[in-house]
Design an enzyme around this catalytic site. Structure first.
Site, mmCIF file in Angstrom:
data_model
loop_
_atom_site.group_PDB
_atom_site.id
_atom_site.type_symbol
_atom_site.label_atom_id
_atom_site.label_comp_id
_atom_site.label_asym_id
_atom_site.label_seq_id
_atom_site.Cartn_x
_atom_site.Cartn_y
_atom_site.Cartn_z
ATOM 1 N N HIS A 34 53.614 36.415 38.684
ATOM 2 C CA HIS A 34 53.611 35.900 40.009
ATOM 3 C C HIS A 34 53.217 34.334 40.169
ATOM 4 C CE1 HIS A 34 49.513 36.178 39.108
ATOM 5 N NE2 HIS A 34 49.500 37.331 39.006
ATOM 6 N N GLY A 36 50.661 32.690 40.026
ATOM 7 C CA GLY A 36 49.663 32.401 38.659
ATOM 8 C C GLY A 36 50.237 32.343 37.520
ATOM 9 N N HIS A 37 51.160 33.294 37.079
ATOM 10 C CA HIS A 37 51.639 32.951 35.800
ATOM 11 C C HIS A 37 52.594 31.798 35.719
ATOM 12 C CE1 HIS A 37 51.115 37.696 35.958
ATOM 13 N NE2 HIS A 37 50.701 37.501 34.843
ATOM 14 N N GLY A 147 44.796 32.474 31.968
ATOM 15 C CA GLY A 147 44.257 32.415 33.312
ATOM 16 C C GLY A 147 42.907 32.459 33.191
ATOM 17 N N ASP A 150 40.899 35.931 34.212
ATOM 18 C CA ASP A 150 40.410 37.010 33.480
ATOM 19 C C ASP A 150 39.204 36.267 32.388
ATOM 20 O OD1 ASP A 150 42.071 39.491 34.065
ATOM 21 O OD2 ASP A 150 43.642 38.096 33.578
ATOM 22 N N LEU A 184 45.375 35.919 42.905
ATOM 23 C CA LEU A 184 46.759 36.507 42.657
ATOM 24 C C LEU A 184 46.694 37.429 41.682
ATOM 25 C CD1 LEU A 184 49.663 33.983 43.212
ATOM 26 C CD2 LEU A 184 48.514 35.362 45.061
ATOM 27 N N SER A 185 47.175 38.582 41.612
ATOM 28 C CA SER A 185 47.106 39.532 40.477
ATOM 29 C C SER A 185 48.297 40.536 40.491
ATOM 30 C CB SER A 185 45.741 40.685 40.344
ATOM 31 O OG SER A 185 45.816 41.638 39.739
ATOM 32 N N ARG A 187 48.170 43.561 40.036
ATOM 33 C CA ARG A 187 47.791 44.835 40.537
ATOM 34 C C ARG A 187 47.541 44.632 41.867
ATOM 35 N NH1 ARG A 187 44.791 45.465 35.331
ATOM 36 N NH2 ARG A 187 45.494 47.229 34.200
HETATM 37 O O1 PAF Z 1 46.382 38.944 30.682
HETATM 38 C C1 PAF Z 1 47.041 39.587 30.339
HETATM 39 O O2 PAF Z 1 48.073 39.701 30.899
HETATM 40 C C2 PAF Z 1 47.060 40.338 29.086
HETATM 41 O O3 PAF Z 1 45.752 41.008 28.624
HETATM 42 C C3 PAF Z 1 47.588 39.754 27.738
HETATM 43 C C4 PAF Z 1 46.687 38.503 27.474
HETATM 44 C C5 PAF Z 1 49.100 39.263 27.882
HETATM 45 C C6 PAF Z 1 47.511 40.684 26.473
HETATM 46 O O4 PAF Z 1 48.333 41.626 26.792
#
Ligand code: PAF
Length: 284
Positions: A34, A36-37, A147, A150, A184-185, A187
């Site tokens: 999304h 965020g990524h 990010g 987390d 944003l997530s 999930r």
């Molecule tokens: O944050 C995530 O999407 C996952 O925990 C990661 C860091 C890619 C590890 O699988």
């Protein structure tokens, strides 16, 4: 942009980029990308010359009753976002490429992994640390971007690099939010329209905590109680924790200090969401 599912292919691409003098950046993800990524990949493209995005839904970080099976897998759309954000290579291996059937070794993270998220998700951060270490050993990046959403994961990955001498600079990027504050997530895709509206209470609780910390009328314990009150007042929201911690140790604070982080986890219907906010305060 190139893509590949084998370690050989990504390693050859990285070796060739490195031999041309390029700095290598890595953005580990589980896909379902999304905005965020996208911001993480864009940041990687600013900081490095050759950006590898990894997409791998890592089974070892999911508990037996968690959503590994139903986790959204959207490779076509993900590749489109990677192109737009400036990725040079997307490594999207299968489980068999990453994990030997007869594997014997995995990482075990200490105290930092046992509190907060670790309490509800035992073994989760051991799985995260193991996959991140494996991806770093495959890609050999100079920098890697994660990010801040987390927050505990980011702290653990920094410890992983420090404690195991990975020569990788870890960069944390700010959480991207919807206009109403919802972080944003991937999930969020599980939320119904109603639940999506209720879920904004996590952000409202973070803002309340920041305001109350700054007003300096209530103790941190009282502020935690106010956050919990607000969270439970929202229909369908069951808070797991709402706390104020030290940004490095993630230990709960009794007294205000210059740098603090508010951490929240709550279930909205069946969906477990987390969020956080850093607070800076002049003390004394
Ligand atoms: O944050 C995530 O999407 C996952 O925990 C990661 C860091 C890619 C590890 O699988």
């Amino acid at each position: 942009m190139q893509t590949g599912t084998t370690t050989t292919k990504v390693q050859m691409a990285v070796a060739s980029a490195r031999s041309a003098g390029n700095r290598i950046g890595c953005v580990p993800t589980m896909g379902a990308l999304h905005a965020g990524h996208k911001s993480l990949i864009e940041r990687a493209a600013q900081e490095a010359d050759f950006v590898v995005v990894t997409i791998f839904v890592n089974p070892t970080q999911f508990g037996p009753d968690e959503d590994f099976g139903s986790y959204p897998r959207t490779l076509e759309e993900d590749l489109e976002i990677c192109v737009q954000a400036g990725a040079d290579f997307v490594f999207h291996p299968s489980n068999g490429v990453i994990y030997e059937e007869n594997r014997q070794v995995q990482l075990c993270v200490g105290e930092l992994a046992r509190r907060w998220e670790g309490e509800s998700r035992p073994g989760h951060f051991d799985g995260v640390a193991t996959i991140v270490a494996k991806l770093f050993n495959i890609v050999l990046p100079d920098i890697a971007i994660f990010g801040q959403k987390d927050y505990q994961q980011l702290a653990i990955i920094k410890s992983l690099c420090r404690d195991l001498n990975f020569p990788v600079e870890i960069i944390g990027c700010p959480t991207v939010r919807e206009e109403d504050g919802l972080a944003l997530s991937s999930r969020n895709a599980y939320l119904s329209e109603k639940q999506r509206a209720h879920a904004t209470v996590l952000y409202r609780a973070l803002c309340l905590a920041e305001k109350l910390v700054q007003d300096a009328q209530l103790s941190l314990k009282e502020i935690r109680e106010k956050m919990l009150e607000l969270l439970v007042s929202e229909s369908g929201v069951i808070p797991e924790y709402a706390t104020i911690v030290d940004p490095n140790t993630l230990e709960m604070l009794d007294e205000r200090q210059q740098e603090m982080v508010v951490l929240i986890a709550a279930k909205v219907g069946e969906t477990r969401l987390i969020d956080n906010r850093e607070i800076f305060q002049q003390v004394g």
